[in-house]
Design a protein around this motif. Structure first.
Motif, mmCIF file in Angstrom:
data_model
loop_
_atom_site.group_PDB
_atom_site.id
_atom_site.type_symbol
_atom_site.label_atom_id
_atom_site.label_comp_id
_atom_site.label_asym_id
_atom_site.label_seq_id
_atom_site.Cartn_x
_atom_site.Cartn_y
_atom_site.Cartn_z
ATOM 1 N N GLU A 24 0.835 -1.193 0.000
ATOM 2 C CA GLU A 24 0.000 0.000 0.000
ATOM 3 C C GLU A 24 0.874 1.249 0.000
ATOM 4 O O GLU A 24 1.917 1.283 0.650
ATOM 5 C CB GLU A 24 -0.921 0.018 1.228
ATOM 6 C CG GLU A 24 -1.930 -1.114 1.258
ATOM 7 C CD GLU A 24 -2.843 -1.042 2.468
ATOM 8 O OE1 GLU A 24 -2.666 -0.099 3.275
ATOM 9 O OE2 GLU A 24 -3.717 -1.908 2.579
ATOM 10 N N PHE A 25 0.426 2.270 -0.713
ATOM 11 C CA PHE A 25 1.118 3.558 -0.750
ATOM 12 C C PHE A 25 0.254 4.615 -0.059
ATOM 13 O O PHE A 25 -0.976 4.592 -0.171
ATOM 14 C CB PHE A 25 1.373 4.008 -2.196
ATOM 15 C CG PHE A 25 2.252 3.077 -2.976
ATOM 16 C CD1 PHE A 25 3.353 2.475 -2.399
ATOM 17 C CD2 PHE A 25 1.975 2.813 -4.313
ATOM 18 C CE1 PHE A 25 4.167 1.625 -3.126
ATOM 19 C CE2 PHE A 25 2.797 1.973 -5.054
ATOM 20 C CZ PHE A 25 3.895 1.373 -4.453
ATOM 21 N N GLU A 26 0.906 5.543 0.621
ATOM 22 C CA GLU A 26 0.220 6.671 1.249
ATOM 23 C C GLU A 26 0.642 7.954 0.546
ATOM 24 O O GLU A 26 1.818 8.143 0.236
ATOM 25 C CB GLU A 26 0.559 6.755 2.739
ATOM 26 C CG GLU A 26 0.047 5.572 3.541
ATOM 27 C CD GLU A 26 0.317 5.743 5.025
ATOM 28 O OE1 GLU A 26 0.588 6.882 5.454
ATOM 29 O OE2 GLU A 26 0.262 4.734 5.741
ATOM 30 N N ALA A 27 -0.307 8.837 0.319
ATOM 31 C CA ALA A 27 -0.032 10.087 -0.383
ATOM 32 C C ALA A 27 1.037 10.885 0.354
ATOM 33 O O ALA A 27 1.007 11.033 1.573
ATOM 34 C CB ALA A 27 -1.311 10.919 -0.502
ATOM 35 N N GLY A 28 1.999 11.389 -0.432
ATOM 36 C CA GLY A 28 3.062 12.211 0.119
ATOM 37 C C GLY A 28 4.235 11.445 0.674
ATOM 38 O O GLY A 28 5.243 12.056 1.048
ATOM 39 N N GLU A 29 4.134 10.120 0.754
ATOM 40 C CA GLU A 29 5.224 9.309 1.295
ATOM 41 C C GLU A 29 6.183 8.892 0.180
ATOM 42 O O GLU A 29 5.818 8.851 -1.000
ATOM 43 C CB GLU A 29 4.687 8.075 2.009
ATOM 44 C CG GLU A 29 3.884 8.394 3.264
ATOM 45 C CD GLU A 29 4.717 9.101 4.313
ATOM 46 O OE1 GLU A 29 5.857 8.665 4.570
ATOM 47 O OE2 GLU A 29 4.233 10.115 4.861
ATOM 48 N N LEU A 69 14.962 3.674 -8.119
ATOM 49 C CA LEU A 69 14.712 5.115 -8.102
ATOM 50 C C LEU A 69 13.691 5.432 -7.016
ATOM 51 O O LEU A 69 12.683 4.730 -6.868
ATOM 52 C CB LEU A 69 14.190 5.594 -9.457
ATOM 53 C CG LEU A 69 15.147 5.489 -10.651
ATOM 54 C CD1 LEU A 69 14.415 5.806 -11.944
ATOM 55 C CD2 LEU A 69 16.349 6.406 -10.469
ATOM 56 N N GLU A 70 13.935 6.503 -6.299
ATOM 57 C CA GLU A 70 13.039 6.920 -5.220
ATOM 58 C C GLU A 70 11.957 7.836 -5.782
ATOM 59 O O GLU A 70 12.250 8.740 -6.565
ATOM 60 C CB GLU A 70 13.857 7.644 -4.158
ATOM 61 C CG GLU A 70 13.102 7.924 -2.873
ATOM 62 C CD GLU A 70 13.992 8.587 -1.844
ATOM 63 O OE1 GLU A 70 14.462 7.895 -0.919
ATOM 64 O OE2 GLU A 70 14.223 9.813 -1.969
ATOM 65 N N PHE A 71 10.717 7.612 -5.358
ATOM 66 C CA PHE A 71 9.611 8.413 -5.857
ATOM 67 C C PHE A 71 8.667 8.780 -4.715
ATOM 68 O O PHE A 71 8.659 8.145 -3.657
ATOM 69 C CB PHE A 71 8.836 7.688 -6.963
ATOM 70 C CG PHE A 71 8.093 6.458 -6.488
ATOM 71 C CD1 PHE A 71 6.752 6.535 -6.112
ATOM 72 C CD2 PHE A 71 8.720 5.224 -6.426
ATOM 73 C CE1 PHE A 71 6.064 5.405 -5.684
ATOM 74 C CE2 PHE A 71 8.051 4.090 -5.982
ATOM 75 C CZ PHE A 71 6.712 4.177 -5.618
ATOM 76 N N VAL A 72 7.894 9.825 -4.947
ATOM 77 C CA VAL A 72 6.868 10.268 -4.005
ATOM 78 C C VAL A 72 5.512 9.877 -4.575
ATOM 79 O O VAL A 72 5.192 10.211 -5.724
ATOM 80 C CB VAL A 72 6.939 11.792 -3.766
ATOM 81 C CG1 VAL A 72 5.813 12.230 -2.837
ATOM 82 C CG2 VAL A 72 8.296 12.180 -3.193
ATOM 83 N N TRP A 73 4.731 9.156 -3.780
ATOM 84 C CA TRP A 73 3.418 8.714 -4.229
ATOM 85 C C TRP A 73 2.395 9.847 -4.087
ATOM 86 O O TRP A 73 2.322 10.511 -3.060
ATOM 87 C CB TRP A 73 2.961 7.508 -3.428
ATOM 88 C CG TRP A 73 1.595 7.031 -3.799
ATOM 89 C CD1 TRP A 73 0.440 7.176 -3.087
ATOM 90 C CD2 TRP A 73 1.234 6.339 -4.998
ATOM 91 N NE1 TRP A 73 -0.610 6.607 -3.759
ATOM 92 C CE2 TRP A 73 -0.149 6.091 -4.932
ATOM 93 C CE3 TRP A 73 1.958 5.911 -6.111
ATOM 94 C CZ2 TRP A 73 -0.825 5.430 -5.950
ATOM 95 C CZ3 TRP A 73 1.282 5.254 -7.124
ATOM 96 C CH2 TRP A 73 -0.095 5.013 -7.038
ATOM 97 N N ASP A 74 1.622 10.056 -5.123
ATOM 98 C CA ASP A 74 0.558 11.060 -5.101
ATOM 99 C C ASP A 74 -0.373 10.751 -6.267
ATOM 100 O O ASP A 74 -0.200 9.738 -6.960
ATOM 101 C CB ASP A 74 1.135 12.475 -5.221
ATOM 102 C CG ASP A 74 0.331 13.490 -4.425
ATOM 103 O OD1 ASP A 74 -0.900 13.313 -4.323
ATOM 104 O OD2 ASP A 74 0.919 14.453 -3.906
#
Length: 221
Positions: A73-78, A129-134
């Motif tokens: 699961e991904f959380e917004a902004g994480e 690669l590092e990414f921000v989930w949104d």
């Protein structure tokens, strides 16, 4: 259990060597803690590490910090880590246990098509690669800064499908040990050869490329 955000996508003896090397890296990271662990490999080629013992929580945190972790699961902004799975005119596609598309407008690495950006920054396939989930995922600021730093340095050659030890041995065999600073591990099978001042990255690529069944891209400052 921690699922590491790196892939072991080679077969046969190469896979065994890569997993043996991963076991050594995990031992180096958690060997001083009171834990036992077992390394497995999922069907999607992401390694899993099952950790037990009094220091299991600390060990899992160390592994997540070192490798990044695949989550369901991904959380917004994480911030999360995925591996570069593909690219097209619309952006990058990362594998983070599920497909994550980074739109071209959210790559944030300057002008050019995603393919041109990929080559300019030496982004070989499967590179973590590092990414921000949104709603519209983007590469993280730290990831962008790191990649820009690559283009401001002395140059480098990025390689996939080979362990750090294999790349080091290839550089030595090609007679270029004196032309590099080090081989930086980016993922289990993705390495970055840091050039010394005055070393020509495309020339180094041409010299070592014939010895490695890999995708190899040069980053020219």
């Amino acid at each position: 259990m921690v699922v590491l955000a790196t892939k072991c996508y080679v077969d046969g003896d190469a896979r065994e060597r890569a997993l043996d090397g991963l076991g050594s890296l995990i031992q180096n990271a958690v060997g001083d803690l009171d834990v036992t662990y077992e390394v497995g490999l999922r069907d999607d080629d992401f390694p899993s590490v099952t950790v037990e013992g009094d220091d299991a929580v600390a060990a899992r945190n160390l592994l997540r910090e070192e490798w990044g972790a695949i989550t369901t699961e991904f959380e917004a902004g994480e911030t999360y880590v995925g591996t570069l799975d593909g690219w097209d005119e619309d952006g990058f596609v990362l594998d983070a246990g599920q497909e994550v598309r980074i739109p071209a407008a959210e790559i944030g690495l300057g002008q050019g098509s995603p393919e041109q950006i990929r080559k300019r920054f030496g982004l070989v396939q499967h590179l973590p690669l590092e990414f921000v989930w949104d709603d519209s995922p983007r590469l993280s600021d730290d990831q962008r800064d790191e990649l820009y730093d690559w283009t401001r340095g002395t140059g480098r050659v990025n390689v996939n499908s080979a362990t750090r030890a294999e790349v080091r041995a290839t550089v030595n065999r090609a007679g270029h040990a004196q032309d590099i600073v080090t081989v930086e591990r980016q993922g289990l099978l993705e390495q970055s050869v840091l050039c010394k001042e005055g070393t020509d990255p495309p020339g180094l690529l041409a010299s070592i490329g014939k010895h490695l069944p890999s995708e190899i891209l040069a980053v020219v400052p």
